[in-house]
Scaffold this motif. Structure first.
Motif, PDB file in Angstrom:
ATOM      1  N   PHE A  93       0.737  -1.315  -0.011  1.00 53.39           N
ATOM      2  CA  PHE A  93       0.068  -0.071   0.193  1.00 53.39           C
ATOM      3  C   PHE A  93       0.778   1.211   0.034  1.00 53.39           C
ATOM      4  O   PHE A  93       0.523   2.209  -0.635  1.00 53.39           O
ATOM      5  N   ALA A  94       2.058   1.243   0.744  1.00 60.51           N
ATOM      6  CA  ALA A  94       2.785   2.361   0.768  1.00 60.51           C
ATOM      7  C   ALA A  94       3.567   2.804  -0.417  1.00 60.51           C
ATOM      8  O   ALA A  94       3.728   3.917  -0.768  1.00 60.51           O
ATOM      9  N   ASP A  95       3.919   1.730  -1.239  1.00 59.63           N
ATOM     10  CA  ASP A  95       4.625   1.969  -2.219  1.00 59.63           C
ATOM     11  C   ASP A  95       3.587   2.332  -3.350  1.00 59.63           C
ATOM     12  O   ASP A  95       4.101   3.156  -4.266  1.00 59.63           O
ATOM     13  N   LEU A  96       2.439   1.636  -3.420  1.00 56.95           N
ATOM     14  CA  LEU A  96       1.593   2.215  -4.425  1.00 56.95           C
ATOM     15  C   LEU A  96       1.292   3.734  -4.050  1.00 56.95           C
ATOM     16  O   LEU A  96       1.214   4.407  -5.008  1.00 56.95           O
ATOM     17  N   GLU A  97       1.055   4.184  -2.823  1.00 59.97           N
ATOM     18  CA  GLU A  97       0.724   5.387  -2.536  1.00 59.97           C
ATOM     19  C   GLU A  97       1.883   6.427  -3.028  1.00 59.97           C
ATOM     20  O   GLU A  97       1.689   7.448  -3.938  1.00 59.97           O
ATOM     21  N   ARG A  98       3.253   5.952  -2.681  1.00 60.70           N
ATOM     22  CA  ARG A  98       4.289   6.793  -3.363  1.00 60.70           C
ATOM     23  C   ARG A  98       4.283   6.740  -4.831  1.00 60.70           C
ATOM     24  O   ARG A  98       4.840   7.886  -5.439  1.00 60.70           O
ATOM     25  N   GLU A  99       4.067   5.626  -5.571  1.00 63.14           N
ATOM     26  CA  GLU A  99       4.165   5.822  -7.097  1.00 63.14           C
ATOM     27  C   GLU A  99       2.865   6.571  -7.655  1.00 63.14           C
ATOM     28  O   GLU A  99       3.030   7.134  -8.646  1.00 63.14           O
ATOM     29  N   LEU A 100       1.594   6.297  -6.996  1.00 63.68           N
ATOM     30  CA  LEU A 100       0.450   6.750  -7.784  1.00 63.68           C
ATOM     31  C   LEU A 100      -0.072   8.044  -7.212  1.00 63.68           C
ATOM     32  O   LEU A 100      -0.749   8.736  -7.902  1.00 63.68           O
ATOM     33  N   GLY A 101       0.573   8.695  -6.066  1.00 59.09           N
ATOM     34  CA  GLY A 101       0.327   9.776  -5.457  1.00 59.09           C
ATOM     35  C   GLY A 101      -0.986   9.804  -4.575  1.00 59.09           C
ATOM     36  O   GLY A 101      -1.022  10.570  -3.473  1.00 59.09           O
ATOM     37  N   ASP A 102      -2.037   8.886  -4.936  1.00 59.36           N
ATOM     38  CA  ASP A 102      -3.100   8.779  -3.963  1.00 59.36           C
ATOM     39  C   ASP A 102      -3.925   7.440  -4.553  1.00 59.36           C
ATOM     40  O   ASP A 102      -3.603   6.969  -5.646  1.00 59.36           O
ATOM     41  N   LEU A 103      -4.253   6.693  -3.346  1.00 55.08           N
ATOM     42  CA  LEU A 103      -4.738   5.281  -3.814  1.00 55.08           C
ATOM     43  C   LEU A 103      -6.119   5.327  -4.288  1.00 55.08           C
ATOM     44  O   LEU A 103      -6.510   4.179  -4.894  1.00 55.08           O
ATOM     45  N   ASP A 104      -6.485   6.540  -4.640  1.00 57.06           N
ATOM     46  CA  ASP A 104      -7.853   6.377  -5.184  1.00 57.06           C
ATOM     47  C   ASP A 104      -7.513   6.349  -6.741  1.00 57.06           C
ATOM     48  O   ASP A 104      -8.732   5.989  -7.376  1.00 57.06           O
ATOM     49  N   ARG A 105      -6.488   6.160  -7.225  1.00 57.95           N
ATOM     50  CA  ARG A 105      -6.371   5.773  -8.482  1.00 57.95           C
ATOM     51  C   ARG A 105      -6.409   4.195  -8.893  1.00 57.95           C
ATOM     52  O   ARG A 105      -6.748   3.891 -10.008  1.00 57.95           O
ATOM     53  N   VAL A 106      -6.419   3.659  -7.702  1.00 54.07           N
ATOM     54  CA  VAL A 106      -6.710   2.089  -7.883  1.00 54.07           C
ATOM     55  C   VAL A 106      -8.102   1.786  -8.178  1.00 54.07           C
ATOM     56  O   VAL A 106      -9.083   2.306  -7.548  1.00 54.07           O
ATOM     57  N   GLY A 107      -8.252   1.274  -9.264  1.00 57.13           N
ATOM     58  CA  GLY A 107      -9.982   0.855  -9.677  1.00 57.13           C
ATOM     59  C   GLY A 107     -10.082  -0.588  -9.241  1.00 57.13           C
ATOM     60  O   GLY A 107     -11.229  -0.824  -8.901  1.00 57.13           O
ATOM     61  N   ALA A 108      -9.123  -1.563  -9.106  1.00 56.91           N
ATOM     62  CA  ALA A 108      -9.447  -2.871  -8.780  1.00 56.91           C
ATOM     63  C   ALA A 108      -8.139  -3.560  -8.513  1.00 56.91           C
ATOM     64  O   ALA A 108      -7.136  -3.253  -9.280  1.00 56.91           O
ATOM     65  N   TRP A 109      -8.298  -4.168  -7.332  1.00 57.11           N
ATOM     66  CA  TRP A 109      -7.256  -5.196  -7.102  1.00 57.11           C
ATOM     67  C   TRP A 109      -7.296  -6.532  -7.868  1.00 57.11           C
ATOM     68  O   TRP A 109      -8.612  -7.169  -7.775  1.00 57.11           O
ATOM     69  N   CYS A 110      -6.714  -7.018  -8.679  1.00 56.73           N
ATOM     70  CA  CYS A 110      -7.010  -7.826  -9.739  1.00 56.73           C
ATOM     71  C   CYS A 110      -6.283  -9.231  -9.116  1.00 56.73           C
ATOM     72  O   CYS A 110      -7.171 -10.335  -8.781  1.00 56.73           O
ATOM     73  N   ARG A 111      -5.125  -9.392  -8.642  1.00 55.97           N
ATOM     74  CA  ARG A 111      -4.557 -10.571  -8.121  1.00 55.97           C
ATOM     75  C   ARG A 111      -3.598 -10.586  -7.245  1.00 55.97           C
ATOM     76  O   ARG A 111      -2.619  -9.457  -7.279  1.00 55.97           O
ATOM     77  N   LEU A 112      -3.480 -11.336  -6.126  1.00 55.88           N
ATOM     78  CA  LEU A 112      -2.228 -11.231  -5.449  1.00 55.88           C
ATOM     79  C   LEU A 112      -1.474 -12.818  -5.545  1.00 55.88           C
ATOM     80  O   LEU A 112      -2.205 -13.805  -5.577  1.00 55.88           O
ATOM     81  N   ASN A 113      -0.081 -12.647  -5.834  1.00 55.07           N
ATOM     82  CA  ASN A 113       0.522 -13.880  -5.798  1.00 55.07           C
ATOM     83  C   ASN A 113       1.361 -13.983  -4.576  1.00 55.07           C
ATOM     84  O   ASN A 113       2.218 -13.196  -4.437  1.00 55.07           O
ATOM     85  N   CYS A 114       0.847 -15.238  -3.672  1.00 50.58           N
ATOM     86  CA  CYS A 114       1.515 -15.047  -2.288  1.00 50.58           C
ATOM     87  C   CYS A 114       2.348 -16.507  -2.203  1.00 50.58           C
ATOM     88  O   CYS A 114       2.067 -17.554  -2.785  1.00 50.58           O
ATOM     89  N   MET A 115       3.523 -16.111  -1.631  1.00 50.86           N
ATOM     90  CA  MET A 115       4.739 -17.299  -1.562  1.00 50.86           C
ATOM     91  C   MET A 115       4.996 -17.467   0.117  1.00 50.86           C
ATOM     92  O   MET A 115       5.092 -16.441   0.687  1.00 50.86           O
ATOM     93  N   VAL A 116       5.052 -18.707   0.365  1.00 49.41           N
ATOM     94  CA  VAL A 116       5.433 -19.150   1.688  1.00 49.41           C
ATOM     95  C   VAL A 116       6.642 -19.712   1.861  1.00 49.41           C
ATOM     96  O   VAL A 116       6.776 -20.771   1.008  1.00 49.41           O
ATOM     97  N   ASN A 117       7.717 -19.214   2.656  1.00 50.87           N
ATOM     98  CA  ASN A 117       8.766 -19.901   2.749  1.00 50.87           C
ATOM     99  C   ASN A 117       8.466 -21.090   3.950  1.00 50.87           C
ATOM    100  O   ASN A 117       8.470 -20.992   4.975  1.00 50.87           O
ATOM    101  N   ALA A 118       8.290 -22.330   3.169  1.00 53.16           N
ATOM    102  CA  ALA A 118       7.554 -23.234   3.962  1.00 53.16           C
ATOM    103  C   ALA A 118       8.519 -24.479   4.166  1.00 53.16           C
ATOM    104  O   ALA A 118       9.318 -24.836   3.551  1.00 53.16           O
ATOM    105  N   SER A 119       8.350 -25.078   5.421  1.00 49.48           N
ATOM    106  CA  SER A 119       9.044 -26.211   6.080  1.00 49.48           C
ATOM    107  C   SER A 119       8.417 -27.417   5.219  1.00 49.48           C
ATOM    108  O   SER A 119       7.316 -27.189   4.616  1.00 49.48           O
ATOM    109  N   PRO A 120       9.179 -28.244   4.946  1.00 50.06           N
ATOM    110  CA  PRO A 120       8.499 -29.518   4.240  1.00 50.06           C
ATOM    111  C   PRO A 120       6.894 -30.195   4.642  1.00 50.06           C
ATOM    112  O   PRO A 120       6.390 -30.563   3.605  1.00 50.06           O
TER     113      PRO A 120
END
Length: 173
Positions: A93-120
């Motif tokens: 969120f913080a990096d988006l705000e820095r780049e976009l100026g305001d989070l109101d420019r976000v129209g839609a969150w499309c996808r999150l790609n989430c990774m876990v550093n997992a034990s076996p």
């Protein structure tokens, strides 16, 4: 002719901050990349209406990489991994705000790609990111914050962090 707006109501940076504050949370400073990174990526890349967010790890209030480190399921428990996922999303969120100026420019969150550093033996990858997905919905509302998600386990992540998240968004028309 009735034309439906595909985006939900605009959510300003101030509104996101207020919604987070109601939950006892705040945006950190934008990510301060570690010195080990010799070729810095674009943390947020805007291509027309498409926004690609590079993989983020948990950061603290000061914008630096925050622990704990280790594999989920052996060195990091589920609750700690879930909090790490929330911190990661707040950094996005913080990096988006820095780049976009305001989070109101976000129209839609499309996808999150989430990774876990997992034990076996750890396999409950979606459980690690459910609280982060809820935080996204709470901050942006169901229409803008609704998203698809991938949650996978990996053998390792940068700086031995327990989670990493990258995202794809669309800007308002």
């Amino acid at each position: 002719m009735n034309v439906r707006n595909i985006y939900g109501p605009a959510v300003s940076s101030q509104e996101v901050r207020a919604r987070l504050a109601a939950q006892g949370r705040s945006l950190p400073k934008p990510w301060q990349l570690p010195n080990q990174i010799k070729i810095a990526p674009s943390l947020v890349r805007v291509l027309g209406k498409r926004v690609l967010v590079s993989g983020h790890v948990p950061i603290g209030e000061d914008g630096t990489v925050a622990g704990p480190s280790g594999k989920v399921g052996s060195e990091v428990d589920l609750a700690t991994a879930q909090e790490s996922a929330r911190l990661t999303l707040l950094g996005i969120f913080a990096d988006l705000e820095r780049e976009l100026g305001d989070l109101d420019r976000v129209g839609a969150w499309c996808r999150l790609n989430c990774m876990v550093n997992a034990s076996p033996d750890f396999i409950d990858f979606p459980a690690v990111f459910n609280p982060a997905s809820q935080l996204l919905l709470d901050a942006f509302g169901d229409e803008v914050g609704g998203h698809s998600r991938v949650a996978v386990g990996v053998a390792g992540l940068p700086w031995n962090m327990p989670v990493e998240i990258e995202a794809e968004l669309e800007l308002r028309g």
